[in-house]
Design a protein around this motif. Sequence first.
Motif: not given
Length: 193
Positions: A40-63
């Motif tokens: 996406s060219e939209d900065p909001v969509e790009r920020a959302k993609a980065a957020f979802l990647f970190v939230r969902d594709e990077v494990d939290h050590v405790i979990d």
Amino acid sequence: MSPVPSPTSVRLSDYLVADAVVDHEHSAIRARAEALAAASEDPVERAKAAFLFVRDEVDHVIDAGDTRVTWRASDVLRERVGICYAKAHLLAALLRAQGIPAGFCYQELSALHGLNAVYLHGGWARLDARGNRTGAGGEFSLGEEKLAWPVDTARGERDHPEIHPAPAPVVVDFLMTAEPGPGWYEKDLPATL
């Protein structure tokens, strides 16, 4: 009600800086940021993609019950694991690599919890990419905050509205001196800024 996010610097350029922790000039960070931005060219969509990647594709050590300690954004990306602070370092790096200002915020829960703030459409919004296992509920939102954990003031918890351009020194010191191993995150976890 959540506090109004308040930047500690008036210069947006301070929220785009690369350093030893938020190493967004690293080739792996750049490559991942470009891949996330490609949709996406939209900065909001790009920020959302980065957020979802970190939230969902990077494990939290405790979990994940993971024994590794990561603190530098590029290491968090490579290992795909980190505590809340480390995940916030990666999200800031991915956003900054795209030219989107991002900072660091904290909550005092049972221990100090780290999250981010992003500057889009002329204002700041806090985001919490901790990960949504074990009851956490962080969602991407530029309006009403949808952070992983609500603050319970009756239990003495506290929300810090400040948006810092760099991670808190107490957080960086903790991560850099932590010894990998089972339950490393239970030893001397910072309680306050």
